[in-house]
Design an enzyme around this catalytic site. Sequence first.
Site, PDB file in Angstrom:
ATOM      1  N   ASN A   1       0.933  -1.184   0.083  1.00 19.90           N
ATOM      2  CA  ASN A   1      -0.047   0.045  -0.078  1.00 19.90           C
ATOM      3  C   ASN A   1       0.809   1.253  -0.152  1.00 19.90           C
ATOM      4  O   ASN A   1       0.324   2.343  -0.190  1.00 19.90           O
ATOM      5  CB  ASN A   1      -1.065   0.056   1.159  1.00 19.90           C
TER       6      ASN A   1
ATOM      7  N   ARG B   1      -0.900  -1.882  15.768  1.00 19.39           N
ATOM      8  CA  ARG B   1       0.160  -1.165  15.106  1.00 19.39           C
ATOM      9  C   ARG B   1       1.234  -0.991  16.077  1.00 19.39           C
ATOM     10  O   ARG B   1       2.385  -0.756  15.712  1.00 19.39           O
ATOM     11  CB  ARG B   1      -0.070   0.162  14.603  1.00 19.39           C
TER      12      ARG B   1
ATOM     13  N   LEU C   1       6.690   5.710   8.483  1.00 23.09           N
ATOM     14  CA  LEU C   1       6.161   7.329   8.081  1.00 23.09           C
ATOM     15  C   LEU C   1       5.558   7.832   9.492  1.00 23.09           C
ATOM     16  O   LEU C   1       5.671   8.931  10.062  1.00 23.09           O
ATOM     17  CB  LEU C   1       5.204   7.271   6.895  1.00 23.09           C
TER      18      LEU C   1
ATOM     19  N   ARG D   1      -3.121   8.248  -0.246  1.00 23.78           N
ATOM     20  CA  ARG D   1      -3.714   7.250   1.026  1.00 23.78           C
ATOM     21  C   ARG D   1      -3.637   8.078   2.202  1.00 23.78           C
ATOM     22  O   ARG D   1      -2.342   8.428   2.777  1.00 23.78           O
ATOM     23  CB  ARG D   1      -2.766   6.102   1.009  1.00 23.78           C
TER      24      ARG D   1
HETATM   25  C1  DQA Z   1       3.143   2.323   7.958  1.00 20.60           C
HETATM   26  C2  DQA Z   1       2.446   1.726   9.446  1.00 20.60           C
HETATM   27  C3  DQA Z   1       1.735   0.416   9.337  1.00 20.60           C
HETATM   28  O1  DQA Z   1       0.997   0.063  10.412  1.00 20.60           O
HETATM   29  C4  DQA Z   1       0.879   0.703   7.978  1.00 20.60           C
HETATM   30  O2  DQA Z   1      -0.091  -0.585   7.889  1.00 20.60           O
HETATM   31  C5  DQA Z   1       1.411   1.074   6.662  1.00 20.60           C
HETATM   32  C6  DQA Z   1       2.416   2.236   6.834  1.00 20.60           C
HETATM   33  C7  DQA Z   1       3.925   3.483   8.329  1.00 20.60           C
HETATM   34  O3  DQA Z   1       4.736   3.920   7.495  1.00 20.60           O
HETATM   35  O4  DQA Z   1       3.586   4.366   9.175  1.00 20.60           O
HETATM   36  O5  DQA Z   1       1.089   0.540   5.652  1.00 20.60           O
HETATM   37  O6  DQA Z   1       4.196   1.130   8.015  1.00 20.60           O
END
Ligand code: DQA
Length: 147
Positions: free
Chosen positions: A10, A114, A104, A17
């Site tokens: 993604n 997360r 990020l 996004r």
């Molecule tokens: C991410 C944080 C993850 O939890 C999320 O699924 C992402 C982006 C970030 O860069 O903040 O796809 O890795």
Amino acid sequence: MKILVIHGPNLNLLGKREPDIYGSDSLEQINGLIQEHASVKDISIDFYQSNHEGDIIDRIHRAASEGPERCDALVINPGAFTHYSIAIRDAIQGTGLPAIEVHLSNLDAREPFRQTSVIAPVCRGRITGLGYRGYLLAIDALGEIAG
Ligand code: DQA
């Protein structure tokens, strides 16, 4: 020295996004900033983005094999794979490539699911919440650690 920068699932949608969380820069713009920063330090960068776990694992394996895709170290934003991909963790551990995990957004300020990384324990370090700057800092650190 050559560093492989892997962007997971993604992250090809950056810019469109959830810009309030991930910022308005596209992946291409972020890669441009990384490239510019690394060339000043005389570091070459290979970029790789995939939405597929197995493809990311294969790329890590190629980075540790002899051939044109070989790299000395790895910067990885595993996206959502961060939170559950034991297979990506095993690839980093199994190849022994020095790696830094970058996010990020500030994962400590987000949903509880997360706040766990299965990848971080096999990395040299982890940078979260500093936007694109995290990639630049990771490159500086790997330049010293693996250069
Ligand atoms: C991410 C944080 C993850 O939890 C999320 O699924 C992402 C982006 C970030 O860069 O903040 O796809 O890795």
